[in-house]
Design an enzyme around this catalytic site. Structure first.
Site, mmCIF file in Angstrom:
data_model
loop_
_atom_site.group_PDB
_atom_site.id
_atom_site.type_symbol
_atom_site.label_atom_id
_atom_site.label_comp_id
_atom_site.label_asym_id
_atom_site.label_seq_id
_atom_site.Cartn_x
_atom_site.Cartn_y
_atom_site.Cartn_z
ATOM 1 N N ASN A 153 0.811 -1.232 0.000
ATOM 2 C CA ASN A 153 0.000 0.000 0.000
ATOM 3 C C ASN A 153 0.840 1.277 0.000
ATOM 4 O OD1 ASN A 153 0.712 -0.751 2.620
ATOM 5 N ND2 ASN A 153 -1.019 0.328 3.518
ATOM 6 N N GLU A 252 3.870 -4.695 12.366
ATOM 7 C CA GLU A 252 2.883 -3.628 12.175
ATOM 8 C C GLU A 252 1.787 -4.220 11.301
ATOM 9 O OE1 GLU A 252 5.397 -0.468 10.662
ATOM 10 O OE2 GLU A 252 5.941 0.145 12.680
ATOM 11 N N CYS A 286 -3.259 1.376 6.484
ATOM 12 C CA CYS A 286 -3.649 0.611 7.675
ATOM 13 C C CYS A 286 -4.323 1.485 8.713
ATOM 14 C CB CYS A 286 -2.418 -0.044 8.273
ATOM 15 S SG CYS A 286 -1.142 1.155 8.676
ATOM 16 N N GLU A 465 7.690 0.849 16.638
ATOM 17 C CA GLU A 465 8.831 1.424 15.929
ATOM 18 C C GLU A 465 8.662 2.933 15.971
ATOM 19 O OE1 GLU A 465 10.469 -0.620 12.534
ATOM 20 O OE2 GLU A 465 9.275 -2.407 12.921
HETATM 21 P P1 NAD Z 1 0.201 -9.306 3.323
HETATM 22 O O1 NAD Z 1 0.310 -9.743 4.726
HETATM 23 O O2 NAD Z 1 -0.625 -10.114 2.390
HETATM 24 O O3 NAD Z 1 1.631 -9.234 2.646
HETATM 25 C C1 NAD Z 1 2.679 -8.467 3.207
HETATM 26 C C2 NAD Z 1 4.014 -9.080 2.821
HETATM 27 O O4 NAD Z 1 4.137 -10.362 3.435
HETATM 28 C C3 NAD Z 1 4.195 -9.307 1.324
HETATM 29 O O5 NAD Z 1 5.519 -8.974 0.990
HETATM 30 C C4 NAD Z 1 3.943 -10.802 1.186
HETATM 31 O O6 NAD Z 1 4.583 -11.386 0.079
HETATM 32 C C5 NAD Z 1 4.545 -11.314 2.473
HETATM 33 N N1 NAD Z 1 4.046 -12.627 2.910
HETATM 34 C C6 NAD Z 1 2.812 -13.144 2.742
HETATM 35 N N2 NAD Z 1 2.733 -14.382 3.314
HETATM 36 C C7 NAD Z 1 3.948 -14.612 3.876
HETATM 37 C C8 NAD Z 1 4.497 -15.713 4.607
HETATM 38 N N3 NAD Z 1 3.780 -16.806 4.898
HETATM 39 N N4 NAD Z 1 5.783 -15.624 5.012
HETATM 40 C C9 NAD Z 1 6.519 -14.529 4.751
HETATM 41 N N5 NAD Z 1 6.056 -13.476 4.039
HETATM 42 C C10 NAD Z 1 4.785 -13.507 3.624
HETATM 43 O O7 NAD Z 1 -0.289 -7.790 3.387
HETATM 44 P P2 NAD Z 1 -0.696 -6.863 2.151
HETATM 45 O O8 NAD Z 1 -1.975 -7.387 1.596
HETATM 46 O O9 NAD Z 1 0.499 -6.708 1.276
HETATM 47 O O10 NAD Z 1 -0.945 -5.465 2.893
HETATM 48 C C11 NAD Z 1 -2.168 -5.059 3.419
HETATM 49 C C12 NAD Z 1 -2.213 -5.335 4.908
HETATM 50 O O11 NAD Z 1 -1.117 -4.705 5.557
HETATM 51 C C13 NAD Z 1 -3.433 -4.770 5.587
HETATM 52 O O12 NAD Z 1 -3.907 -5.695 6.525
HETATM 53 C C14 NAD Z 1 -2.912 -3.533 6.305
HETATM 54 O O13 NAD Z 1 -3.677 -3.114 7.408
HETATM 55 C C15 NAD Z 1 -1.565 -3.979 6.696
HETATM 56 N N6 NAD Z 1 -0.679 -2.836 6.943
HETATM 57 C C16 NAD Z 1 -0.340 -2.510 8.226
HETATM 58 C C17 NAD Z 1 0.474 -1.407 8.484
HETATM 59 C C18 NAD Z 1 0.854 -0.973 9.886
HETATM 60 O O14 NAD Z 1 1.748 -0.128 10.012
HETATM 61 N N7 NAD Z 1 0.241 -1.480 10.936
HETATM 62 C C19 NAD Z 1 0.970 -0.669 7.418
HETATM 63 C C20 NAD Z 1 0.601 -1.036 6.132
HETATM 64 C C21 NAD Z 1 -0.213 -2.129 5.903
HETATM 65 C C1 6OH Z 2 -0.103 1.849 6.992
HETATM 66 O O1 6OH Z 2 -0.596 1.561 5.921
HETATM 67 C C2 6OH Z 2 0.637 3.048 7.219
HETATM 68 C C3 6OH Z 2 1.709 3.035 8.015
HETATM 69 C C4 6OH Z 2 2.432 4.247 8.154
HETATM 70 C C5 6OH Z 2 3.630 4.312 8.724
HETATM 71 O O2 6OH Z 2 4.277 3.271 9.182
HETATM 72 C C6 6OH Z 2 4.334 5.559 8.850
HETATM 73 O O3 6OH Z 2 5.457 5.524 9.374
HETATM 74 O O4 6OH Z 2 3.829 6.619 8.455
#
Ligand code: NAD
Ligand code: 6OH
Length: 484
Positions: A153, A252, A286, A465
């Site tokens: 994202n 995260e 997120c 972090e």
């Molecule tokens: P995802 O978990 O599907 O994938 C994230 C990464 O993990 C990718 O690089 C993927 O290839 C890898 N991955 C997937 N399965 C794996 C495994 N079994 N072992 C190791 N690596 C693996 O997430 P997404 O769909 O790319 O992103 C969207 C999600 O991320 C949403 O749930 C969003 O809320 C969350 N997000 C959280 C934050 C935060 O700061 N809290 C920030 C951005 C996104």
């Molecule tokens: C989630 O999609 C956004 C996370 C944002 C950060 O980790 C940041 O440092 O702004």
């Protein structure tokens, strides 16, 4: 056709297999990406381990900080290139990538370079039972080889948010960017080369999760820690994978964030703020608010004002300056979000705005656009109120008292972020302190200071972090006790 390669030990390396990188705006294939196999992940981890002991450690904190500033310079020098790559991979509006993603990548390097130079150490003068004393002080050492796994994202922003502090602490890294958005991680390798980052310090392996580069990295016995941003259930899978080698993790994860709008808010400010909080990056942040709680006395007016905002968003081509709503990341993700749009109706929601897919009559119809959507009328127990949707959608619920709003906002297994909208200062503080989340904004949303703790509670993550919290995760403290 453009090729996106792995970057291992200072060289751009092709993989045995390739996968397609798709532009979400029109579904066209824009590049072939080299997938790293087990041997290449081994090579990347081996190179990172070797580089830990070389020039990188001899540079010391100040030398490394200088190089990290040069990385930021190199990003800024290629600003347009990074923006274009990020826009093509994600479909996000060029204005957003130019304002948020790429400047933040440079800022991540500058902030953590400076912070590492400034960071102090703990020390204690200890009185001993024999009337003498001892001096305790801690020294900071790198944690080792860090595996960094990131989502699609905010690809460059979230990758550099982890790479920068990890390198500032003297670690070396192997990054596995999302398979959906591989371009900027490889582009960053060019900036690393230009900045004189020694080979092996920054490595990129492309691929997927399970049975691919992501899993190879998490299971690797020579990787010392895993830092991950992504879905909560991926976090759970990674936790299982790292258990046998007892690696520290920083997670995260997802959110189901609430916003609380009080009747005494600055109305226009709150509507504008919520419009950003719900629809920015097509709701794929997120921190986005998917549950909006509004004082019943302003509920109808607020819902109509937010609807006008949703209806006015322009789903244009990502590279056009007046576009403020891009597509979702993939056909698969759009199917997921649309399944929640259907579910909301099945669960009894009233559709205030959107609810479907826009039609353009041009190539954007092959992309993954979706309408910004607002629902009302769901019970708190509905699945749409409990599960993260990760699209441009929110549900608005009326409340009758502060306590009721707080209880509804906190009724979730997630706990990433919240926003409170009120002009009553005491109420702002009072309610903010009751939010069961890692980050609460009052009269703003996604306003960042990179020194502050960032992370979530419950399903939203493990650890914090940001600022010293990052430096503490990415280093080991060795406490030294000297009898005086
Ligand atoms: P995802 O978990 O599907 O994938 C994230 C990464 O993990 C990718 O690089 C993927 O290839 C890898 N991955 C997937 N399965 C794996 C495994 N079994 N072992 C190791 N690596 C693996 O997430 P997404 O769909 O790319 O992103 C969207 C999600 O991320 C949403 O749930 C969003 O809320 C969350 N997000 C959280 C934050 C935060 O700061 N809290 C920030 C951005 C996104
Ligand atoms: C989630 O999609 C956004 C996370 C944002 C950060 O980790 C940041 O440092 O702004």
């Amino acid at each position: 056709m453009k090729s996106i390669l792995n970057y291992i030990d200072g060289r751009f390396v092709r993989g045995q297999h390739e996968f397609e990188d798709v532009n979400p705006a029109d579904g066209t294939v824009i590049a072939q990406v080299s997938e790293a196999d087990q041997r290449q992940v081994d090579d990347a981890v081996g190179a990172a381990r070797h580089a830990l002991r070389g020039e990188w450690s001899r540079l010391g904190v100040r030398g490394r900080a200088d190089r990290l500033h040069k990385v930021a310079d190199a990003i800024e020098a290629r600003f347009d290139c990074f923006v274009k790559a990020e826009v093509s991979d994600t479909g996000k509006p060029v204005t957003l990538a130019s304002k948020l993603d790429v400047p933040r990548a440079a800022a991540n390097f500058r902030v953590f370079a400076d912070l590492a130079k400034m960071a102090g150490l703990e020390s204690f003068q200890t009185e001993t039972p024999d009337g003498k004393s001892a001096l305790n002080y801690a020294v900071r050492k790198p944690l080792g080889v860090i595996g960094i796994i990131t989502p699609w994202n905010l690809p460059l922003l979230l990758l550099t948010w982890k790479v920068a502090p990890a390198l500032a602490c003297g670690n070396t890294v192997v990054v596995k960017p999302s398979e959906e958005t591989p371009a900027t991680a490889t582009l960053l390798a060019e900036a690393m080369q230009e900045a004189g980052i020694p080979r092996g310090v920054y490595n990129v392996v492309h691929g997927f999760g399970e049975g691919s580069a992501g899993e190879f990295l998490t299971q690797h016995s020579e990787v010392d820690a895993i830092t991950f941003t992504g879905e909560s259930r991926t976090g759970a899978a990674i936790m299982r994978a790292v258990a046998p080698t007892v690696k520290p993790v920083s997670f995260e994860l997802g959110g189901k964030n609430a916003a609380i709008v009080f009747a005494d808010c600055e109305f226009e400010e709150a509507v504008n703020g919520l419009s950003e909080a719900v629809f920015l990056n097509t709701g794929q942040v997120c921190l986005c608010a998917e549950r909006v709680y509004v004082d019943r006395s302003i509920f109808d007016r607020f819902v109509q004002a937010l609807k006008r905002k949703a209806d006015s968003l322009h789903p244009g081509w990502p590279m056009e300056k007046d576009t403020d709503l891009g597509p979702l990341i993939s056909a698969q993700h759009r199917d997921k979000v649309l399944s929640y749009y259907r579910l909301a109706e099945e669960e009894g929601a009233t559709t205030i705005a959107g609810g479907g897919v826009p039609q353009f009559g041009d190539a954007r119809d092959n992309g993954f656009y979706i309408q910004p959507t607002i629902y009302t009328g769901l019970p708190e127990s509905a699945r749409c109120m409990k599960e993260e949707i990760f699209g441009p959608v929110c549900h608005v619920t009326p409340f009758d008292s502060e306590d009721e709003a707080i209880a509804m906002a906190n009724d979730t297994k997630y706990g990433l972020a919240a926003s409170i909208w009120t002009s009553n200062l005491q109420r702002g503080h009072r309610v903010a302190q009751k939010m069961n989340v890692g980050i609460t904004w009052v009269n703003c949303w996604y306003l960042r200071d990179l020194r502050t703790p960032f992370g979530g509670v419950g399903l939203s993550g493990i650890g914090r972090e940001g600022g010293m919290h990052s430096l503490n995760f990415y280093s080991e403290l060795n406490n030294i006790c000297i009898r005086l």
